[in-house]
Motif scaffolding. Structure first.
Motif, PDB file in Angstrom:
ATOM      1  N   TYR A 217     -46.131   9.394 -71.656  1.00 35.02           N
ATOM      2  CA  TYR A 217     -45.555   8.705 -70.506  1.00 35.02           C
ATOM      3  C   TYR A 217     -46.015   9.363 -69.220  1.00 35.02           C
ATOM      4  CZ  TYR A 217     -42.551   6.425 -73.865  1.00 35.02           C
ATOM      5  OH  TYR A 217     -42.099   5.667 -74.911  1.00 35.02           O
TER       6      TYR A 217
ATOM      7  N   THR B  37     -44.532  13.578 -73.513  1.00 35.81           N
ATOM      8  CA  THR B  37     -44.826  12.857 -74.755  1.00 35.81           C
ATOM      9  C   THR B  37     -43.519  12.598 -75.486  1.00 35.81           C
ATOM     10  OG1 THR B  37     -45.309  15.033 -75.673  1.00 35.81           O
ATOM     11  CG2 THR B  37     -47.178  13.626 -75.212  1.00 35.81           C
ATOM     12  N   GLU B  38     -43.440  11.419 -76.096  1.00 36.49           N
ATOM     13  CA  GLU B  38     -42.246  11.071 -76.872  1.00 36.49           C
ATOM     14  C   GLU B  38     -42.613  10.003 -77.881  1.00 36.49           C
ATOM     15  OE1 GLU B  38     -37.944   9.309 -75.910  1.00 36.49           O
ATOM     16  OE2 GLU B  38     -38.744  10.609 -74.349  1.00 36.49           O
ATOM     17  N   ASP B  39     -42.261  10.205 -79.143  1.00 35.86           N
ATOM     18  CA  ASP B  39     -42.484   9.224 -80.215  1.00 35.86           C
ATOM     19  C   ASP B  39     -43.907   8.685 -80.226  1.00 35.86           C
ATOM     20  OD1 ASP B  39     -39.835   9.561 -80.648  1.00 35.86           O
ATOM     21  OD2 ASP B  39     -39.227   7.773 -79.523  1.00 35.86           O
ATOM     22  N   GLY B  40     -44.882   9.558 -80.128  1.00 39.03           N
ATOM     23  CA  GLY B  40     -46.267   9.103 -80.204  1.00 39.03           C
ATOM     24  C   GLY B  40     -46.747   8.390 -78.957  1.00 39.03           C
TER      25      GLY B  40
ATOM     26  N   GLU C 275     -47.473   3.871 -70.027  1.00 38.81           N
ATOM     27  CA  GLU C 275     -47.149   4.322 -71.384  1.00 38.81           C
ATOM     28  C   GLU C 275     -48.417   4.207 -72.203  1.00 38.81           C
ATOM     29  OE1 GLU C 275     -44.057   1.838 -72.996  1.00 38.81           O
ATOM     30  OE2 GLU C 275     -43.135   1.681 -71.022  1.00 38.81           O
TER      31      GLU C 275
ATOM     32  N   PRO D  49     -50.212   4.948 -75.914  1.00 40.11           N
ATOM     33  CA  PRO D  49     -50.076   5.409 -77.290  1.00 40.11           C
ATOM     34  C   PRO D  49     -51.053   6.555 -77.515  1.00 40.11           C
ATOM     35  CG  PRO D  49     -51.187   3.284 -77.219  1.00 40.11           C
ATOM     36  CD  PRO D  49     -50.776   3.607 -75.821  1.00 40.11           C
TER      37      PRO D  49
END
Lengths: 214, 364
Positions: free
Chosen positions: B313, B307-310, B360, B362
């Motif tokens: 991946y 997970t990265e910036d909401g 990806e 969200p």
């Protein structure tokens, strides 16, 4: 009898081959798709064919198409079709054209080994074998419900047995009534349903089924 | 500067276009004939402006605008260009004044401290004005381009609605595919096993030979175990309960355990992603691994999730023969599932491999 099997599940195919050989039948070919089935029938000229409706490549109704083709090209070969579930359309299609030696069973019926073998026997002899479930649905969905409503409960039982392809003797045995009782019921059914009686057992069954299926 | 220069082109262009259009306004065919070169010119100028704004102001402007909007933009823009020219002129004046003043300060004896102070103040004031002007004009440029050329709020909304309608239809299709697959799984797997089991028992019942019957019963017993296993598999494919109970990592590890090819799972999750994203991520991995095993004959598969910036991946890499078709039913179905969450699915699969399936999503 000489039986050819067409069933894409190896597991079931093997099981059926074993079952039939144990019962003393001969299985000259057991195949996994419709194309091989037609070729095998052409070469072997069996008494009867057992075919699964759904086979590769599309798993839709290849088996049924092959069955219809066999009925057309080799009318002497009985065809018993196995289906995953009751498809009225399949039953009706099998009933058009030549009307001897056809059967339509639910796949699960194979588990009732006695019934399955009995149906296979009937189809091989040029009679008919229709799954009780198919008949039940045809009875339930028939457009002639107004006419069916005229039948007594006993007559409906006899009609259902008859539509499955049983002989008068078999119906008498299954419903525990006398042969003459069965004949009386049948005559009354034909009168009430306005079916002009055919002579042979199969034709009588097919008349009933066609009537129910339309 | 360039703004002022383009304005010098735009003003005559707008004037000439206007004059050329006047006589043919009431005559549609003539109007079309005149409009064609006018539109082409306007578009060229607008494109030039767009590039200029992107380079100098670092503000990207959408490319999708109609010819009419380009013309309107060009015919308004020249005024702003002229304003820019005035500001530039005041900068030049300020510089000239400043040099004059510095020259006076350094080279000539100052006799009037008052005038120096006044000069300083005046210079600073002009400088302030010039800087203000530059920023103001830049902001106006941006606003104008955005207003006339940029996508309008209405368009944005319409585009989004179309997108949503498409993804909704895709979700429905995906659900249908799913159901068809479940039906097939049940009929071609579980049902066959149960029929085979029933047949074995039926044969055992008809058998007169005790030894033969014993053998059939044993086979039936074994078959019933297989049928149960099959049923568990189908249920698992419909929904992996481990997702709810133990989270994404555990569910993915189960996928790895069940695969016939070695699968390495690398999880970098700060926290458990929300159920919707985790479920889709799980199916992406499942389908990608199944596909790879079925078609690419890989020797190893690596699964990475993080997970990265909401965003969640997912990357599934295999060293198989490549050449996966993103339009194939499995991958296409996945793309639809991912799109339903506003995510992106990418398949990179050159012939000869390796294949990367990335998503990806969200989340949160």
């Amino acid at each position: 009898m000489r039986v050819i099997l067409a069933e894409d599940s190896t597991l079931l195919r093997e099981g059926l081959v074993r079952l039939l050989t144990e019962e003393g039948h001969e299985v000259p070919a057991a195949v996994g798709n419709a194309e091989l089935l037609l070729r095998a029938v052409e070469e072997e000229q069996p008494d009867v064919v057992v075919a699964d409706v759904r086979m590769p490549p599309t798993h839709s109704d290849e088996g049924l198409r092959a069955a219809l083709e066999i009925r057309e090209r080799w009318p002497g070969v009985g065809v018993l079709v196995l289906s995953q579930y009751v498809e009225k359309r399949y039953a009706t299609e099998l009933l058009t054209g030549a009307s001897e030696g056809v059967g339509y069973l639910l796949k699960d019926r194979v588990v009732q080994v006695d019934e399955f073998l009995d149906a296979l026997e009937r189809v091989a002899q040029g009679r008919a074998a229709f799954d009780p479930e198919v008949v039940r649905q045809l009875l339930g969905r028939s457009k002639h419900t107004d006419l069916l409503g005229r039948l007594t409960a006993r007559e409906r039982d006899v009609l259902a047995e008859m539509a499955q392809g049983h002989t008068n003797a078999a119906i008498a045995e299954r419903l525990h009534i006398s042969r003459s009782g069965v004949e009386k019921h049948i005559n009354s059914i034909f009168d009430k349903l306005e079916l002009t009686g055919g002579e042979g057992y199969s034709r009588r069954v097919l008349a009933v089924l066609r009537y129910l299926g339309t | 500067m360039t703004g002022a220069a383009t304005a010098a082109v735009e003003l005559p262009f707008a004037a000439v276009s206007g004059l050329a259009l006047l006589p043919v306004l009431a005559w549609p065919r003539g109007r079309r004939a005149v409009l064609r070169p006018v539109f082409a010119g306007a578009r060229r100028l607008a494109e030039l402006e767009r590039a200029r704004i992107r380079i100098w102001l670092g503000h990207p402007v959408a490319t999708a605008y109609e010819d009419a909007r380009a013309l309107r933009y060009v015919s308004v823009r020249w005024a702003l260009g002229a304003l820019g020219a005035i500001v530039m002129l005041s900068v030049v004046l300020g510089v000239a004044y400043g040099t004059f003043w510095a020259y006076g300060w350094l080279l000539v004896d100052v006799t009037h401290p008052g005038s120096v102070a006044l000069g300083t103040l005046g210079g600073l004031f002009l400088l302030f004005l010039a800087v203000q002007g530059i920023f103001g004009v830049a902001e106006l440029e941006r606003q104008l381009a955005q207003r006339i050329l940029g996508p309008r709020h209405q368009d944005e909304l319409e585009r989004r609605i179309v997108e949503l309608a498409e993804s909704r239809a895709a979700v429905l299709d995906a659900v249908h595919d799913e159901r068809r697959r479940i039906e097939r799984d049940l009929h071609d797997g579980v049902q066959q096993r149960l029929v085979a089991l029933g047949m074995l028992l039926g044969r055992a019942l008809r058998s007169t030979d005790a030894e033969h019957m014993d053998r059939l019963l044993r086979q039936a017993h074994d078959e019933s175990r297989q049928a149960l296993g099959e049923l568990r598999d189908v249920a698992w494919r419909i929904y992996p309960t481990a997702l709810d109970e133990a989270g994404l990592r555990a569910a993915l590890e189960t996928v790895a355990e069940r695969s016939s090819v070695p699968v390495r799972v690398e999880c970098d999750l700060d926290e458990e992603p929300d159920t919707a994203a985790a479920t889709v991520a799980y199916f992406v991995v499942c389908e990608a691994v199944t596909n790879a095993v079925k078609h690419a004959a890989p020797s190893r598969i690596t699964v990475r999730v993080g997970t990265e910036d909401g965003f969640l991946y997912v990357c599934v890499e295999d060293d198989g023969c490549g050449g996966a078709d993103p339009k194939g039913s499995g991958l296409f179905g996945l793309a639809r599932r991912v799109a339903a969450l506003d995510g992106l699915l990418n398949v990179i699969s050159p012939p000869g491999g390796p294949t990367y399936v990335t998503a990806e999503l969200p989340c949160g």
